[in-house]
Design a protein around this motif. Structure first.
Motif, PDB file in Angstrom:
ATOM      1  N   MET A  37      26.368  -9.139 -58.999  1.00 39.55           N
ATOM      2  CA  MET A  37      26.916  -9.661 -60.228  1.00 39.55           C
ATOM      3  C   MET A  37      26.394 -11.075 -60.430  1.00 39.55           C
ATOM      4  SD  MET A  37      30.819 -10.792 -61.239  1.00 39.55           S
ATOM      5  CE  MET A  37      31.583  -9.412 -60.524  1.00 39.55           C
ATOM      6  N   ALA A  38      25.882 -11.342 -61.633  1.00 38.64           N
ATOM      7  CA  ALA A  38      25.377 -12.670 -61.956  1.00 38.64           C
ATOM      8  C   ALA A  38      26.533 -13.567 -62.386  1.00 38.64           C
ATOM      9  CB  ALA A  38      24.357 -12.565 -63.081  1.00 38.64           C
ATOM     10  N   LYS A  39      26.418 -14.852 -62.072  1.00 39.25           N
ATOM     11  CA  LYS A  39      27.441 -15.821 -62.457  1.00 39.25           C
ATOM     12  C   LYS A  39      26.795 -16.922 -63.287  1.00 39.25           C
ATOM     13  CE  LYS A  39      30.544 -15.265 -58.543  1.00 39.25           C
ATOM     14  NZ  LYS A  39      31.292 -15.970 -57.499  1.00 39.25           N
ATOM     15  N   THR A  40      27.610 -17.578 -64.090  1.00 34.25           N
ATOM     16  CA  THR A  40      27.152 -18.713 -64.882  1.00 34.25           C
ATOM     17  C   THR A  40      28.302 -19.695 -65.001  1.00 34.25           C
ATOM     18  OG1 THR A  40      25.990 -19.343 -66.913  1.00 34.25           O
ATOM     19  CG2 THR A  40      27.763 -17.700 -67.131  1.00 34.25           C
ATOM     20  N   ARG A  41      28.028 -20.845 -65.563  1.00 38.64           N
ATOM     21  CA  ARG A  41      29.056 -21.882 -65.680  1.00 38.64           C
ATOM     22  C   ARG A  41      28.974 -22.482 -67.081  1.00 38.64           C
ATOM     23  NH1 ARG A  41      28.929 -25.547 -60.848  1.00 38.64           N
ATOM     24  NH2 ARG A  41      30.215 -23.850 -60.102  1.00 38.64           N
ATOM     25  N   MET A  42      30.135 -22.835 -67.646  1.00 35.20           N
ATOM     26  CA  MET A  42      30.181 -23.440 -68.974  1.00 35.20           C
ATOM     27  C   MET A  42      29.868 -24.928 -68.868  1.00 35.20           C
ATOM     28  SD  MET A  42      33.315 -23.621 -71.747  1.00 35.20           S
ATOM     29  CE  MET A  42      33.639 -21.909 -71.549  1.00 35.20           C
ATOM     30  N   SER A  43      29.065 -25.431 -69.823  1.00 35.13           N
ATOM     31  CA  SER A  43      28.738 -26.859 -69.849  1.00 35.13           C
ATOM     32  C   SER A  43      29.871 -27.640 -70.507  1.00 35.13           C
ATOM     33  CB  SER A  43      27.445 -27.077 -70.649  1.00 35.13           C
ATOM     34  OG  SER A  43      27.703 -26.937 -72.038  1.00 35.13           O
TER      35      SER A  43
ATOM     36  N   LEU B 257      23.086 -17.318 -70.244  1.00 31.38           N
ATOM     37  CA  LEU B 257      22.982 -16.004 -69.611  1.00 31.38           C
ATOM     38  C   LEU B 257      21.868 -16.078 -68.572  1.00 31.38           C
ATOM     39  CD1 LEU B 257      23.215 -13.561 -72.658  1.00 31.38           C
ATOM     40  CD2 LEU B 257      24.981 -14.125 -70.993  1.00 31.38           C
ATOM     41  N   PRO B 258      22.112 -15.605 -67.371  1.00 28.93           N
ATOM     42  CA  PRO B 258      21.077 -15.648 -66.343  1.00 28.93           C
ATOM     43  C   PRO B 258      19.806 -14.915 -66.800  1.00 28.93           C
ATOM     44  CG  PRO B 258      23.197 -15.133 -65.370  1.00 28.93           C
ATOM     45  CD  PRO B 258      23.379 -15.082 -66.863  1.00 28.93           C
ATOM     46  N   LYS B 259      18.665 -15.419 -66.383  1.00 29.12           N
ATOM     47  CA  LYS B 259      17.372 -14.865 -66.806  1.00 29.12           C
ATOM     48  C   LYS B 259      17.269 -13.380 -66.499  1.00 29.12           C
ATOM     49  CE  LYS B 259      12.364 -15.667 -66.511  1.00 29.12           C
ATOM     50  NZ  LYS B 259      12.122 -14.591 -67.393  1.00 29.12           N
TER      51      LYS B 259
END
Length: 94
Positions: A1-7, A14-16
């Motif tokens: 599972m890909a994760k990301t963070r809000m600025s 979205l991860p590449k």
């Protein structure tokens, strides 16, 4: 599972690997669906020029909401009437 963070500006990248897997490029529009405990991003598919949507495509594009009450024909009619009155009043300076 890909994760990301809000600025700090509320932006999420979205991860590449996800962008590549789905073919999302710069300028891709997404519908943001608030599902209560989850948020869903759905790419907005624009119909080809000159092509009309089918009923199924139109209905599939409508957001799905979880409401605390059952929607009845009477509630729908009441909401339509209220919005029509609001627009009428706004257009006629009332």
């Amino acid at each position: 599972m890909a994760k990301t963070r809000m600025s700090s500006k509320g932006q999420i990248v979205l991860p590449k690997a996800v962008r590549d897997a789905h073919g999302f490029g710069e300028g891709t529009e997404f519908e943001v669906i608030d599902g209560g405990k989850e948020i869903v991003l759905k790419p907005v598919e624009k119909p080809a020029a000159g092509r009309k949507l089918t009923v199924e495509e139109f209905l599939d594009g409508l957001p799905r909401l979880s409401l605390p009450v059952d929607i009845t024909d009477d509630l729908i009619r009441e909401a339509i009437d209220q919005e029509a009155k609001r627009k009428w009043d706004a257009e006629n300076g009332r």
